[in-house]
Structures are given as C-alpha cells and as structure tokens.
Design a protein around this motif. Structure first.
Motif, PDB file in Angstrom:
ATOM      1  N   TYR A  60      45.179  29.865  37.047  1.00  0.00           N
ATOM      2  CA  TYR A  60      44.316  30.620  38.136  1.00  0.00           C
ATOM      3  C   TYR A  60      43.014  31.094  37.593  1.00  0.00           C
ATOM      4  CZ  TYR A  60      48.753  30.745  40.463  1.00  0.00           C
ATOM      5  OH  TYR A  60      50.123  30.395  41.147  1.00  0.00           O
ATOM      6  N   ALA A  61      42.096  31.020  38.493  1.00  0.00           N
ATOM      7  CA  ALA A  61      41.030  31.858  38.120  1.00  0.00           C
ATOM      8  C   ALA A  61      41.106  33.575  38.009  1.00  0.00           C
ATOM      9  CB  ALA A  61      39.838  31.902  39.438  1.00  0.00           C
ATOM     10  N   ASN A  62      40.648  34.035  37.041  1.00  0.00           N
ATOM     11  CA  ASN A  62      41.096  35.481  36.941  1.00  0.00           C
ATOM     12  C   ASN A  62      40.963  36.543  38.235  1.00  0.00           C
ATOM     13  OD1 ASN A  62      41.817  35.414  34.095  1.00  0.00           O
ATOM     14  ND2 ASN A  62      39.787  35.693  33.531  1.00  0.00           N
ATOM     15  N   SER A  63      40.050  35.992  38.989  1.00  0.00           N
ATOM     16  CA  SER A  63      39.670  36.897  40.097  1.00  0.00           C
ATOM     17  C   SER A  63      40.507  36.843  41.187  1.00  0.00           C
ATOM     18  CB  SER A  63      38.132  36.714  40.671  1.00  0.00           C
ATOM     19  OG  SER A  63      38.266  35.448  40.891  1.00  0.00           O
ATOM     20  N   MET A  64      41.371  35.755  41.010  1.00  0.00           N
ATOM     21  CA  MET A  64      42.429  35.451  41.929  1.00  0.00           C
ATOM     22  C   MET A  64      43.802  35.456  41.750  1.00  0.00           C
ATOM     23  SD  MET A  64      40.087  32.364  43.972  1.00  0.00           S
ATOM     24  CE  MET A  64      38.881  32.327  42.491  1.00  0.00           C
ATOM     25  N   LYS A  65      44.147  35.508  40.599  1.00  0.00           N
ATOM     26  CA  LYS A  65      45.320  35.255  40.123  1.00  0.00           C
ATOM     27  C   LYS A  65      46.550  36.515  40.713  1.00  0.00           C
ATOM     28  CE  LYS A  65      44.720  37.751  35.749  1.00  0.00           C
ATOM     29  NZ  LYS A  65      44.840  37.581  34.096  1.00  0.00           N
ATOM     30  N   ASP A  66      46.149  37.305  41.182  1.00  0.00           N
ATOM     31  CA  ASP A  66      47.122  38.716  41.524  1.00  0.00           C
ATOM     32  C   ASP A  66      47.147  38.312  43.213  1.00  0.00           C
ATOM     33  OD1 ASP A  66      45.687  40.970  39.345  1.00  0.00           O
ATOM     34  OD2 ASP A  66      47.364  39.596  38.971  1.00  0.00           O
ATOM     35  N   ARG A  67      46.465  37.421  43.779  1.00  0.00           N
ATOM     36  CA  ARG A  67      46.320  37.260  45.152  1.00  0.00           C
ATOM     37  C   ARG A  67      46.911  35.968  45.666  1.00  0.00           C
ATOM     38  NH1 ARG A  67      41.903  37.877  48.031  1.00  0.00           N
ATOM     39  NH2 ARG A  67      40.549  37.375  46.038  1.00  0.00           N
ATOM     40  N   PHE A  68      46.586  35.147  44.877  1.00  0.00           N
ATOM     41  CA  PHE A  68      46.827  33.382  45.210  1.00  0.00           C
ATOM     42  C   PHE A  68      48.006  32.973  44.620  1.00  0.00           C
ATOM     43  CE2 PHE A  68      42.107  32.579  46.671  1.00  0.00           C
ATOM     44  CZ  PHE A  68      42.159  33.783  47.597  1.00  0.00           C
ATOM     45  N   ILE A  69      48.786  32.147  45.147  1.00  0.00           N
ATOM     46  CA  ILE A  69      49.826  31.437  44.526  1.00  0.00           C
ATOM     47  C   ILE A  69      49.787  30.062  44.921  1.00  0.00           C
ATOM     48  CG2 ILE A  69      52.501  31.053  44.289  1.00  0.00           C
ATOM     49  CD1 ILE A  69      52.430  34.050  45.597  1.00  0.00           C
ATOM     50  N   ILE A  70      49.705  29.124  43.642  1.00  0.00           N
ATOM     51  CA  ILE A  70      49.719  27.822  43.900  1.00  0.00           C
ATOM     52  C   ILE A  70      50.939  27.007  43.689  1.00  0.00           C
ATOM     53  CG2 ILE A  70      49.063  27.325  41.521  1.00  0.00           C
ATOM     54  CD1 ILE A  70      47.388  24.816  42.637  1.00  0.00           C
ATOM     55  N   SER A  71      51.447  26.113  44.562  1.00  0.00           N
ATOM     56  CA  SER A  71      52.681  25.365  44.233  1.00  0.00           C
ATOM     57  C   SER A  71      52.584  24.050  44.690  1.00  0.00           C
ATOM     58  CB  SER A  71      53.666  26.238  45.067  1.00  0.00           C
ATOM     59  OG  SER A  71      53.465  26.124  46.349  1.00  0.00           O
ATOM     60  N   GLY A  72      53.695  23.362  44.276  1.00  0.00           N
ATOM     61  CA  GLY A  72      53.684  21.698  44.671  1.00  0.00           C
ATOM     62  C   GLY A  72      55.145  21.457  45.054  1.00  0.00           C
TER      63      GLY A  72
END
Length: 119
Positions: A60-72
C-alpha cells in the motif's frame, strides 16, 4: 488483452466505508500484478495499493495502509479495495490497473469509478 471494469464508487460521508470492485476479463490474470490508483481533481494520479494474483503480500501507499484493504478473488477474477474511515481528501476517481509481473509499468486500465467523500 485484459479488460478491467471498476464498480462500487459513490457518495459517502466522512468516516464511512466503500468497497470498490474490479472485474478482469480477457487473458488470464493469474500472473499479473493488479493495482488501484486514484486521481483527484487538479492532481496527478497516485498509487493506492497493489496485489499479485499469485498470492504474494499486498502493499500500500503509506498514507492509506491503515485504512484500505486490497484483496482478490481468483475464482471470480475480481479485485477489491475496501476503504474505511474515508476522508474528504480521499475524493477522487479510482482506477483499476494490471500489468504482467515482469513489467515496470501498468499497461491495462479500467475506466475509473468516482468516489466522493463529503465532510
């Protein structure tokens, strides 16, 4: 050729959540990196998060890693971006992208989906 179609954008209040989806079709994407990018009005496109279909750790981008979750979901050929604790500055068009693992740049892009966060 790979086709990417995003969905799930919309209007949400600050502090809320949205889940974006990216459906992939065409060539098998099992050996691809899949990513999310965003572009706010008047700003350059920026990286949000990426994942490899092979299952390697997402990043993740550092500014988003605590709020966003990517999955597939390999079976559905669909990638997701769960966005929590949204802020007005998250307002942007969100794009799904794909590249072969060996490539340095993403070369398949979706049409984008608008996310608007109201204060």
């Amino acid at each position: 050729q790979v086709q990417l179609v995003e969905s799930g954008g919309g209007l949400v209040q600050a502090g809320g959540s949205l889940r974006l989806s990216c459906a992939a079709s065409g060539r098998t994407v099992s050996n691809y990196d899949m990513g999310w990018f965003r572009q706010a009005p008047g700003k350059e496109r920026e990286f949000v998060a990426a994942i490899r279909w092979s299952g390697s750790s997402p990043y993740y981008a550092n500014s988003m890693k605590d709020r966003f979750i990517i999955s597939g979901d390999n079976a559905k050929h669909t990638m997701y971006l769960q966005m929590n604790s949204l802020k007005p500055e998250d307002t942007a068009v969100y794009y799904c992208a794909a590249k072969v693992v060996a490539a340095t740049q993403y070369h398949y892009w979706g049409q984008g989906t608008q996310v608007t966060v109201s204060s």
